[in-house]
Write a protein that holds these residues in place. Sequence first.
Motif, mmCIF file in Angstrom:
data_model
loop_
_atom_site.group_PDB
_atom_site.id
_atom_site.type_symbol
_atom_site.label_atom_id
_atom_site.label_comp_id
_atom_site.label_asym_id
_atom_site.label_seq_id
_atom_site.Cartn_x
_atom_site.Cartn_y
_atom_site.Cartn_z
ATOM 1 N N UNK A 1 1.449 -1.190 -0.073
ATOM 2 C CA UNK A 1 -0.070 0.328 0.123
ATOM 3 C C UNK A 1 1.098 1.155 -0.002
ATOM 4 N N UNK A 2 0.361 2.346 -0.531
ATOM 5 C CA UNK A 2 1.862 3.683 -0.364
ATOM 6 C C UNK A 2 1.361 4.691 0.505
ATOM 7 N N UNK A 3 2.093 5.169 0.804
ATOM 8 C CA UNK A 3 1.816 5.519 2.471
ATOM 9 C C UNK A 3 1.833 7.429 2.212
ATOM 10 N N UNK A 4 1.764 7.608 2.630
ATOM 11 C CA UNK A 4 1.846 9.009 3.316
ATOM 12 C C UNK A 4 2.535 9.517 4.631
ATOM 13 N N UNK A 5 3.066 8.643 4.931
ATOM 14 C CA UNK A 5 3.788 8.697 6.298
ATOM 15 C C UNK A 5 5.306 8.354 6.309
ATOM 16 N N UNK A 6 5.134 7.948 4.612
ATOM 17 C CA UNK A 6 6.639 7.665 4.645
ATOM 18 C C UNK A 6 7.769 8.073 2.991
#
Length: 436
Positions: free
Chosen positions: A190-195
């Motif tokens: 899953x793509x991450x908005x925290x990395x």
Amino acid sequence: MRALTLLPLLFAAPAFAQADVRADVAKDLPSLMTIYRDLHANPELSGQEKRSAAILAAEAKKAGYEVTTGVGGTGVVAVLKNGPGPVVMLRADMDALPVAEQTGLAFASKVKATGMDGQPTPVMHACGHDTHMSAWIGTARRMAALKGSWSGTLVMIGQPAEEVNGGASAMLKDGLFTRFPKPQFVIGFHDSASLPAGTVGFTPGYAMASVDSVDILVKGVGGHGAAPATTKDPIVLAARIVTSLQTLAAREIDPQDAVVVTVGSIHGGTKHNIIPSEVKLQLTVRSYSKETRQHLLDGIRRIARGEAIAAGLPDELMPVVSPFGTPGIATFNDEQLTNRLAGAWKARFGAERVEQTKPVMVSEDFPEYREADPKTIQSTLFWVGGVPREKWDAVGGDPAKLPSLHSGFWAPDAEAVIATGTEAMVTAALEVLGKK
């Protein structure tokens, strides 16, 4: 952790080292970005992913896979048999969200569709599933091209309806593990908005929480707001319930056992001077272990009833606590598989691009595949960072200052996500399927 008698774990192989996966992905990236922009501009809501599924199916057929469509609704299953060895399943989700896009991208979605409530809604890939599908295609192409480097069976699925927590179970009910080769390993990302973009994140053990939606109908005796003594005020009772629910996390659960009990909606009453006869509460409940989850659900019922008794309500006016929608189980990443893949990713990307991440309280339906047979199936869901590097650096690496997943402003560095996601998925598949 319990021992698993999975012989395919011994079927490892670093024999793909000579294959320049990164260079091949880079050559493929312009084509994948064209597909990504098309998917992004044409998102489809949960259960409506016919166009997206057709794109995945066509690409898999072109790469030489045996493809079946319409599994569990709009799901796609692509199978590539390549000699003896384990069965590995790679998954990408396809659905978008009822969110109005505000990214300003040239290929931003202008799509409107009919939502589950029957009302028209704008639609956007605000969770990055368009990058997942694009990387899925890139992975399918690379694995077909690398058939000489691995042995076994690859099953690639495009899953519908992840956002409403129903697509995985629908595919399983439609014979995913009986009509097609049953996997010993299930892997997804899953793509991450925290990395930061291009980073790979892994979490051994519990990685995402279970989710339960709970409705509480708080009953009372309505009347004039100027004569509250003649009523049984459900608004006051609802307020007591909301406050007491917080003691589940604060006083009943081990502080090191993360839980969330959020009252996201409270509705009751019509006018300043009228005490209503009922109030409706809507809750989201998150936890990891099955035992903690059950404690929370039992506690909600107990607190609602206890506060009603304290308020002097008779049995016939006790609150009604009921589940809403489809619950979701916690995502558990098998440590043995996850740590093994983390080692392969570090070897491939360098340790500076791979990091262990903390569990989060969001939910996925990915764990349904492992739960179908946890004695023989290992699974892991990993992260691929999506925050553009310049934006990450500008806020000092504080994701709280950036758009999150499900935001109309979420615009990942798609090139980095797709390239990294493809390379990481190919690396993971070859780690398990590669020849000795």
